[in-house]
Design an enzyme around this catalytic site. Structure first.
Site, PDB file in Angstrom:
ATOM      1  CG  ASP A 221      -0.403  -0.590   2.453  1.00 61.04           C
ATOM      2  OD1 ASP A 221       0.698  -1.170   2.386  1.00 61.04           O
ATOM      3  OD2 ASP A 221      -1.027  -0.462   3.522  1.00 61.04           O
ATOM      4  CG  ASP A 249      -1.428  -2.490 -15.606  1.00 60.40           C
ATOM      5  OD1 ASP A 249      -0.417  -2.889 -16.238  1.00 60.40           O
ATOM      6  OD2 ASP A 249      -2.581  -2.823 -15.901  1.00 60.40           O
TER       7      ASP A 249
END
Ligand code: NAD
Length: 368
Positions: A221, A249
């Site tokens: 995260d 991505d």
């Protein structure tokens, strides 16, 4: 050097951009006295049409026997309603798994001529030069059981890894860091997941063999945030399959140019499959306007990583940079005061830069 290259153009814009990469490679072969032999095979939707399956046996055999594989892209609306085993993307998953291509490498480097296309502020993105190494054949995407239970009211997916699968990808991370700025970021979720705690242990073990590499552990995260707030702080990132899928991505949009980025899926013996990160772009297929540069950069990636042809790879990359610096661009790139060109014209400009480079090298050589 003589090399057998398996070409898998695929669907949509795949064949158009593959033609560009092939032309550029032929020029490299002539200029540097190599012999590249191309073998073209079907994969994806066109293979479903011709053979009833997205990865025919003869394509897999050719890929295994060659020295490296170049892939365009697969997929398109024509095959969207086919059963799962006949979906083009299955061909891609199967070739990676069958060939044991366990490491996915995605270099993300900002091209100065395109800095304005980034969604981030120029000063944040300016020095970005990252390689993300993602484990590709294990983890949550392959673990069993993966199923619905209790009449569909509960569900289970399984995240499982063997020690050797973690060891080989982590080693790939260290090796890559050694060839770069010697800084490795290992991404995990060790505060929650047992698999991540084992991952972290192995990173610490392997670190002893690479004393020159500085290692940092970052939770996934936090890594997602840092990629946006301070991408220049990363050098080499290594992570497992799911985290790598998402982070690679995310990182690829930092440069703001989907049509520009190459990737590689490799195994220990050097066999690699090289492809641009974008899809088959059915909306522009057949119009001759696709950006061929991600495919051309995938070919240069292949020259460097599978064949060890550093000088040739640099020459190709310099030719691409020069083309952009001179303002040439396809419709997907917005270059201020630039010249809009077609796929074919862009390819010719890159080839022109390559040839000019070798002529000027010859002249330098003559005057030494
Ligand atoms: P896409 O990457 O094909 O296209 C997204 C957008 O970017 C489109 O507007 C397209 O025109 C543009 N674009 C992509 N590459 C370009 C290039 N080289 N030059 C100029 N413009 C370019 O993604 P999508 O539309 O979500 O998917 C289309 C098909 O591709 C789907 O069937 C999908 O499953 C497949 N796909 C395949 C791969 C692969 O083969 N590795 C990867 C992603 C998607």
């Amino acid at each position: 050097m003589k090399k057998q290259i398996t070409l898998l153009p695929g669907d949509g814009i795949g064949p158009e951009i593959m033609e560009s990469a092939k032309e550029v490679l032929q020029v490299i072969a002539e200029e540097f006295n190599h012999d590249f032999i191309f073998h073209e095979h079907a994969i994806g939707g066109n293979a479903v049409d011709a053979y009833g399956e997205p990865l025919p046996e003869e394509t897999l055999k050719a890929a295994e026997e060659g020295d490296a594989i170049l892939l365009g892209a697969v997929g398109g609306p024509k095959w969207e309603n086919h059963p799962v085993y006949q979906r083009p993307e299955q061909g891609l998953l199967k070739i990676r798994k069958s060939l044991g291509l366990f490491a996915n490498l995605r270099p993300i480097k900002l091209i100065p001529a395109l800095i304005h296309a980034s969604p981030l502020k120029e000063e944040i993105v300016a020095a970005s030069d990252i390689v993300i190494i993602r484990e590709l054949t294990g983890g949550l995407y392959f673990g069993k059981p993966s199923e619905r239970r209790n009449n569909g009211n509960s569900v289970v997916d399984t995240l499982s890894y063997e020690r050797y699968e973690m060891e080989r990808i982590i080693e790939k991370g260290f090796e890559t860091a050694m060839s770069r700025r010697k800084h490795l970021t290992s991404v995990d979720k060790a505060n929650v997941l047992e698999s991540s705690r084992m991952w972290r242990e192995i990173v610490e073990e392997k670190a002893k063999n690479y004393p020159e590499v500085t290692v940092e552990h970052v939770l996934v995260d936090a890594a997602a945030m840092k990629l946006i707030t301070n991408p220049a702080s990363f050098d080499t990132i290594v992570t497992e399959n799911l985290f790598g899928d998402i982070l690679s991505d995310e990182a690829s949009v930092i440069t703001g140019s989907l049509g520009m980025l190459p990737s590689a899926s490799v195994r220990e013996d050097g066999l690699g499959l090289y492809e641009p990160i974008h899809g088959s772009a059915p909306d522009i297929a057949g119009k001759g306007i696709a950006n061929p540069l991600g495919m051309i950069l995938s070919a240069s990636f292949m020259l460097r990583d599978s064949f060890g042809l550093e000088v040739e790879a640099n020459a190709m990359e310099q030719a691409v940079n020069e083309a952009l610096e001179q303002g040439y661009h396809t419709a997907d790139l917005d270059l201020k005061d630039g010249t809009l060109v077609s796929t074919k014209e862009m390819t010719d400009v890159v080839i022109g830069s390559l040839s000019a480079r070798s002529i000027s090298d010859d002249i330098c050589y003559m005057y030494v």
